[in-house]
Design an enzyme around this catalytic site. Sequence first.
Site, PDB file in Angstrom:
ATOM      1  N   TYR A 279       0.935  -1.431  -0.193  1.00  0.00           N
ATOM      2  CA  TYR A 279      -0.054   0.172  -0.084  1.00  0.00           C
ATOM      3  C   TYR A 279       0.482   1.343  -0.135  1.00  0.00           C
ATOM      4  O   TYR A 279       1.875   1.353  -0.722  1.00  0.00           O
ATOM      5  CB  TYR A 279      -1.305   0.060   1.587  1.00  0.00           C
ATOM      6  CG  TYR A 279      -1.967   0.628   1.321  1.00  0.00           C
ATOM      7  CD1 TYR A 279      -2.827   0.971   0.377  1.00  0.00           C
ATOM      8  CD2 TYR A 279      -2.092   1.354   2.272  1.00  0.00           C
ATOM      9  CE1 TYR A 279      -4.005   1.608   0.529  1.00  0.00           C
ATOM     10  CE2 TYR A 279      -3.385   2.186   2.138  1.00  0.00           C
ATOM     11  CZ  TYR A 279      -4.099   2.903   1.716  1.00  0.00           C
ATOM     12  OH  TYR A 279      -5.425   3.664   1.428  1.00  0.00           O
TER      13      TYR A 279
ATOM     14  N   ARG B 283      -6.600  10.158 -10.434  1.00  0.00           N
ATOM     15  CA  ARG B 283      -6.041  10.955  -9.388  1.00  0.00           C
ATOM     16  C   ARG B 283      -5.117   9.786  -8.351  1.00  0.00           C
ATOM     17  O   ARG B 283      -6.235   9.307  -7.099  1.00  0.00           O
ATOM     18  CB  ARG B 283      -7.005  12.164  -8.656  1.00  0.00           C
ATOM     19  CG  ARG B 283      -6.104  13.250  -8.073  1.00  0.00           C
ATOM     20  CD  ARG B 283      -5.489  12.512  -6.767  1.00  0.00           C
ATOM     21  NE  ARG B 283      -7.036  12.019  -5.118  1.00  0.00           N
ATOM     22  CZ  ARG B 283      -6.696  11.168  -4.863  1.00  0.00           C
ATOM     23  NH1 ARG B 283      -6.273  10.505  -4.603  1.00  0.00           N
ATOM     24  NH2 ARG B 283      -7.773  11.359  -4.195  1.00  0.00           N
TER      25      ARG B 283
ATOM     26  N   LYS C 179      -6.043  -1.527  -2.767  1.00  0.00           N
ATOM     27  CA  LYS C 179      -6.603  -2.060  -1.565  1.00  0.00           C
ATOM     28  C   LYS C 179      -7.848  -3.120  -0.809  1.00  0.00           C
ATOM     29  O   LYS C 179      -8.169  -3.600   0.276  1.00  0.00           O
ATOM     30  CB  LYS C 179      -8.148  -0.561  -2.076  1.00  0.00           C
ATOM     31  CG  LYS C 179      -7.575   0.593  -2.277  1.00  0.00           C
ATOM     32  CD  LYS C 179      -8.026   1.746  -0.811  1.00  0.00           C
ATOM     33  CE  LYS C 179      -7.365   3.241  -1.337  1.00  0.00           C
ATOM     34  NZ  LYS C 179      -7.276   3.972  -0.329  1.00  0.00           N
TER      35      LYS C 179
ATOM     36  N   GLU D 224     -12.979   5.382  -6.383  1.00  0.00           N
ATOM     37  CA  GLU D 224     -11.097   5.394  -5.531  1.00  0.00           C
ATOM     38  C   GLU D 224     -10.499   6.235  -6.610  1.00  0.00           C
ATOM     39  O   GLU D 224     -10.035   6.053  -8.066  1.00  0.00           O
ATOM     40  CB  GLU D 224     -10.349   3.818  -5.360  1.00  0.00           C
ATOM     41  CG  GLU D 224      -8.856   4.303  -4.667  1.00  0.00           C
ATOM     42  CD  GLU D 224      -9.659   4.491  -3.232  1.00  0.00           C
ATOM     43  OE1 GLU D 224     -10.153   3.928  -2.336  1.00  0.00           O
ATOM     44  OE2 GLU D 224      -8.807   5.047  -3.103  1.00  0.00           O
ATOM     45  N   ASP D 225     -10.082   7.241  -6.339  1.00  0.00           N
ATOM     46  CA  ASP D 225      -8.545   8.110  -6.531  1.00  0.00           C
ATOM     47  C   ASP D 225      -9.434   8.525  -8.642  1.00  0.00           C
ATOM     48  O   ASP D 225      -8.091   8.343  -9.562  1.00  0.00           O
ATOM     49  CB  ASP D 225      -7.235   7.366  -6.735  1.00  0.00           C
ATOM     50  CG  ASP D 225      -6.947   7.552  -5.763  1.00  0.00           C
ATOM     51  OD1 ASP D 225      -7.259   7.247  -4.215  1.00  0.00           O
ATOM     52  OD2 ASP D 225      -6.209   7.043  -6.052  1.00  0.00           O
TER      53      ASP D 225
ATOM     54  N   ASP E 101     -14.252   6.475  -1.560  1.00  0.00           N
ATOM     55  CA  ASP E 101     -12.721   6.411  -0.363  1.00  0.00           C
ATOM     56  C   ASP E 101     -12.341   7.679  -0.068  1.00  0.00           C
ATOM     57  O   ASP E 101     -11.843   8.016   1.042  1.00  0.00           O
ATOM     58  CB  ASP E 101     -12.073   5.695  -1.116  1.00  0.00           C
ATOM     59  CG  ASP E 101     -11.364   4.863   0.639  1.00  0.00           C
ATOM     60  OD1 ASP E 101     -11.554   4.595   1.619  1.00  0.00           O
ATOM     61  OD2 ASP E 101      -9.857   4.328  -0.240  1.00  0.00           O
ATOM     62  N   ASP E 102     -12.137   8.162  -1.088  1.00  0.00           N
ATOM     63  CA  ASP E 102     -11.057  10.174  -0.734  1.00  0.00           C
ATOM     64  C   ASP E 102     -12.018  10.464  -0.351  1.00  0.00           C
ATOM     65  O   ASP E 102     -11.596  11.099   0.257  1.00  0.00           O
ATOM     66  CB  ASP E 102     -10.425  10.008  -2.198  1.00  0.00           C
ATOM     67  CG  ASP E 102      -9.721   9.057  -2.767  1.00  0.00           C
ATOM     68  OD1 ASP E 102      -8.493   8.501  -2.445  1.00  0.00           O
ATOM     69  OD2 ASP E 102     -10.372   8.700  -4.103  1.00  0.00           O
TER      70      ASP E 102
HETATM   71  N1  LIG Z   1      -4.753   9.896   4.366  1.00  0.00           N
HETATM   72  C1  LIG Z   1      -5.993   9.774   3.439  1.00  0.00           C
HETATM   73  O1  LIG Z   1      -6.462   9.087   3.595  1.00  0.00           O
HETATM   74  C2  LIG Z   1      -6.087   9.940   1.934  1.00  0.00           C
HETATM   75  C3  LIG Z   1      -4.815  10.796   1.334  1.00  0.00           C
HETATM   76  N2  LIG Z   1      -5.402  11.478   0.113  1.00  0.00           N
HETATM   77  C4  LIG Z   1      -4.221  12.822  -0.472  1.00  0.00           C
HETATM   78  O2  LIG Z   1      -4.544  13.559  -0.173  1.00  0.00           O
HETATM   79  C5  LIG Z   1      -4.609  14.446  -1.713  1.00  0.00           C
HETATM   80  C6  LIG Z   1      -5.239  15.237  -1.888  1.00  0.00           C
HETATM   81  O3  LIG Z   1      -6.641  13.855  -3.081  1.00  0.00           O
HETATM   82  P1  LIG Z   1      -7.590  14.507  -3.143  1.00  0.00           P
HETATM   83  O4  LIG Z   1      -8.449  16.058  -2.193  1.00  0.00           O
HETATM   84  O5  LIG Z   1      -8.666  13.794  -3.563  1.00  0.00           O
HETATM   85  O6  LIG Z   1      -7.151  15.772  -4.871  1.00  0.00           O
HETATM   86  P2  LIG Z   1      -8.062  16.669  -5.122  1.00  0.00           P
HETATM   87  O7  LIG Z   1      -7.012  17.358  -6.304  1.00  0.00           O
HETATM   88  O8  LIG Z   1      -9.610  16.706  -5.036  1.00  0.00           O
HETATM   89  O9  LIG Z   1      -7.987  18.204  -4.276  1.00  0.00           O
HETATM   90  C7  LIG Z   1      -6.481  19.448  -4.153  1.00  0.00           C
HETATM   91  C8  LIG Z   1      -6.643  20.269  -3.902  1.00  0.00           C
HETATM   92  O10 LIG Z   1      -5.145  20.327  -3.395  1.00  0.00           O
HETATM   93  C9  LIG Z   1      -5.480  22.647  -3.851  1.00  0.00           C
HETATM   94  N3  LIG Z   1      -3.459  21.522  -3.449  1.00  0.00           N
HETATM   95  C10 LIG Z   1      -3.235  21.611  -4.741  1.00  0.00           C
HETATM   96  N4  LIG Z   1      -1.755  22.351  -4.995  1.00  0.00           N
HETATM   97  C11 LIG Z   1      -2.094  23.065  -4.207  1.00  0.00           C
HETATM   98  C12 LIG Z   1      -0.551  23.896  -3.224  1.00  0.00           C
HETATM   99  N5  LIG Z   1       0.236  23.885  -3.666  1.00  0.00           N
HETATM  100  N6  LIG Z   1      -1.332  24.816  -2.390  1.00  0.00           N
HETATM  101  C13 LIG Z   1      -2.304  24.707  -1.793  1.00  0.00           C
HETATM  102  N7  LIG Z   1      -3.521  24.229  -2.052  1.00  0.00           N
HETATM  103  C14 LIG Z   1      -3.475  22.961  -3.249  1.00  0.00           C
HETATM  104  C15 LIG Z   1      -6.166  21.803  -4.857  1.00  0.00           C
HETATM  105  O11 LIG Z   1      -6.482  23.214  -5.031  1.00  0.00           O
HETATM  106  P3  LIG Z   1      -7.601  23.398  -6.394  1.00  0.00           P
HETATM  107  O12 LIG Z   1      -8.632  23.532  -6.538  1.00  0.00           O
HETATM  108  O13 LIG Z   1      -7.239  24.867  -6.922  1.00  0.00           O
HETATM  109  O14 LIG Z   1      -6.787  23.417  -7.740  1.00  0.00           O
HETATM  110  C16 LIG Z   1      -7.036  21.132  -4.585  1.00  0.00           C
HETATM  111  O15 LIG Z   1      -8.231  22.312  -3.928  1.00  0.00           O
HETATM  112  C17 LIG Z   1      -3.379  13.936  -2.515  1.00  0.00           C
HETATM  113  O16 LIG Z   1      -2.411  13.581  -2.249  1.00  0.00           O
HETATM  114  C18 LIG Z   1      -3.730  11.847  -1.542  1.00  0.00           C
HETATM  115  O17 LIG Z   1      -2.603  11.333  -2.002  1.00  0.00           O
HETATM  116  C19 LIG Z   1      -6.700  11.627  -0.724  1.00  0.00           C
HETATM  117  C20 LIG Z   1      -7.515  10.423   0.090  1.00  0.00           C
HETATM  118  C21 LIG Z   1      -7.435   9.849   1.398  1.00  0.00           C
HETATM  119  C1  LIG Z   2      -5.502   7.012   0.627  1.00  0.00           C
HETATM  120  C2  LIG Z   2      -5.821   7.548  -0.092  1.00  0.00           C
HETATM  121  O1  LIG Z   2      -7.271   6.709  -0.495  1.00  0.00           O
HETATM  122  C3  LIG Z   2      -5.420   8.537  -1.348  1.00  0.00           C
HETATM  123  O2  LIG Z   2      -4.497   8.777  -0.885  1.00  0.00           O
HETATM  124  O3  LIG Z   2      -5.866   8.763  -2.842  1.00  0.00           O
HETATM  125 MG   LIG Z   3      -7.785   7.314  -2.498  1.00  0.00          MG
END
Ligand SMILES: NC(=O)C1=CN([C@@H]2O[C@H](COP(=O)(O)OP(=O)(O)OC[C@H]3O[C@@H](n4cnc5c(N)ncnc54)[C@H](OP(=O)(O)O)[C@@H]3O)[C@@H](O)[C@H]2O)C=CC1
Ligand SMILES: CC(=O)C(=O)O
Ligand SMILES: [Mg+2]
Length: 645
Positions: A193, A246, A264, A336-337, A359-360
């Site tokens: 993972y 993503r 997953k 997912e993603d 999931d996200d």
């Molecule tokens: N720990 C966990 O269980 C999980 C972790 N994640 C992680 O979260 C991260 C984001 O995922 P997700 O929400 O789906 O992605 P999205 O693409 O939906 O959202 C990313 C957000 O971050 C913003 N962003 C990107 N770069 C910057 C920066 N340099 N400064 C400020 N804001 C920034 C984007 O801005 P804008 O909208 O303006 O483009 C957007 O609002 C990934 O790395 C993923 O691995 C996700 C799910 C689960």
């Molecule tokens: C953990 C997870 O789902 C992610 O980083 O997208």
């Molecule tokens: Mg994910």
Amino acid sequence: MLSLNGTSFLDNSLYGVSRGVVQQHRRVAPPMVVVASVRSNGRAGDRNVSVLVETSLKEIRDASPAPPADKDSKSKVTGGIGDVYGEDTATEDQSITPWTVSVASGYPLLRDPHYNKGLAFTEKEKDAHYLRGLLPPVVVSQELQVKKMMANIRQYQVPLQRYMAMMDLQERNERLFYKLLIDHVEELLPVVYTPTVGEACQKYGTIFRQPQGLFISLKEKGKILEVLKNWPQQKIQVIVVTDGERILGLGDLGCQGMGIPVGKLSLYTALGGIRPSACLPVTIDVGTNNEKLLNDEFYIGLRQRRATGKEYAELIDEFMSAVKQTYGEKVLIQFEDFANHNAFDLLAKYGPTHLVFNDDIQGTASVVLAGLIAALKLVGGTLAEHTFLFLGAGEAGTGIAELIALEMSKQTGAPVDETRKKIWMVDSKGLITRSRMEGLQHFKRPWAHEHEPVTNLVDAVKAIKPTVLIGSSGAGRTFTKEVVEAMATFNEKPVVLALSNPTSQSECTAEEAYMWSEGRAIFASGSPFDPVEYDGKVYASGQANNAYIFPGLGLGLIISGAIRVHDDMLLAASEALAAQVTEENLESGLIYPPFSNIRKISAKIAADVAAKAYELGLATRLPQPENLVAYAESCMYSPAYRCYR
Ligand SMILES: NC(=O)C1=CN([C@@H]2O[C@H](COP(=O)(O)OP(=O)(O)OC[C@H]3O[C@@H](n4cnc5c(N)ncnc54)[C@H](OP(=O)(O)O)[C@@H]3O)[C@@H](O)[C@H]2O)C=CC1
Ligand SMILES: CC(=O)C(=O)O
Ligand SMILES: [Mg+2]
């Protein structure tokens, strides 16, 4: 031609047998059951006659029951190989004849990952199944095999080599793979993972050996029903599907995102006890906008830019309908993603008609809320008394924010519109404020509060003075020294969560969080960090990852026969997880329990999710089991070898 009592075997693919003529036998005499033996129609004559597993009905029920199939379900079967091996959906209908199915023997048996035991075949099994001479004389225990494999894996210094060794094992001996993963979960989770799965996806074309899931591309448009039938298992309970746009915080990896559903789902089995044969990884390939991959000679996906609009929507719609038609309405589909411009819409579109969750958006929300509930015991106050600032206003960020607002509203009685005001977001353009409302994506709008413009995170931290800072940006090292120091100036114990994956994208490292806050931060991250020594003290940090939630949530949905996912189930999962955090965990700064306990934790989450499904009238498995925790535990897959007679 394959046949089952004259019927085309292809129509009876529930048995998962791909070769041989099946003879069906009724139970010989209770409690022994024999269902079918496979007689070869190939050159090796009766040597392909298979593993006859005889077992008592009671043993099947006691040892293996996965969630019962319901009577009207298409997937209801009279026995099936998985029942015998303790993998399949057990039935509580006593009138249903239990079957024993024969599969393969001799050389093919050693090549079948579902039944292969390697050097663990006993002398009797070697005689009974034409294995003599095909294996060396020694007979070893599964425990010794685990010890040897762990020693082998530990010899690899490069994480991707460890990943490939684990994938090879999964292809060779599935039970041993899961035994390893379950027994050494904390050590192997980072291998199968995050973070290693991220690198595996980036290089998936280069390291590709065997297909591990279904690839549904634009080429399959109009034929998805047929494609689903090509998968060897038909009793599917959980699908994890991505379109690869993503992948973690690594962006668009197209078809190579397949590593994520595969990873997953291996956690669904290892952490949540869903039998492997009930899990289906799917990658929808509509192309990729990743130039590097489009120019990579080893890229395995469609070499075109992403299809969008109607073409995209139609392919997804065909997939969703085909899944329901093939596996019934109780198959759980985990999105997912996906990129956020599709993820929210897909959830809104299919949430009312399918058993789906993202999931996200939702799993992450649930795990973070759990961590916050636990963290309150360290920092004091109620949720509503805290102020939250997110870096990243996408799926993860706004999903978490919404669940926190919902929980605050439940706790205080204030409307969600009010509780949202305690939550602020920064995206790539700065603080989300009312003045940016025009053109703001719909999922950001609830977080646009009245404030003068702020263009960067440090200034936002200084202006908002959050007690909790959450990184969900996918942008590594964005929690700078200045940001963490600012958090530490106005908080005795700043809560800092760097959720982005893999490790390279984490908003800060554990070491940075502790160092810059002088050891006062309550820190957790999406990908794991080793314990850190600061000023003579060792700090262990927790892993705020949806892997704590989705396996138990999925198990709860399956055992209750739930037909929809409801927000209250996510809240129930959060509370169940938070309740597993001990005083001892908290004393060492951990806001999550260790993964070493995850199967017990998943059973508790499953029980509370199932209870919520019954309460909401969304459960179809009746009557409700009296002790849901015990029931959930009894339904969990065990990787221990079965005895083949
Ligand atoms: N720990 C966990 O269980 C999980 C972790 N994640 C992680 O979260 C991260 C984001 O995922 P997700 O929400 O789906 O992605 P999205 O693409 O939906 O959202 C990313 C957000 O971050 C913003 N962003 C990107 N770069 C910057 C920066 N340099 N400064 C400020 N804001 C920034 C984007 O801005 P804008 O909208 O303006 O483009 C957007 O609002 C990934 O790395 C993923 O691995 C996700 C799910 C689960
Ligand atoms: C953990 C997870 O789902 C992610 O980083 O997208
Ligand atoms: Mg994910």
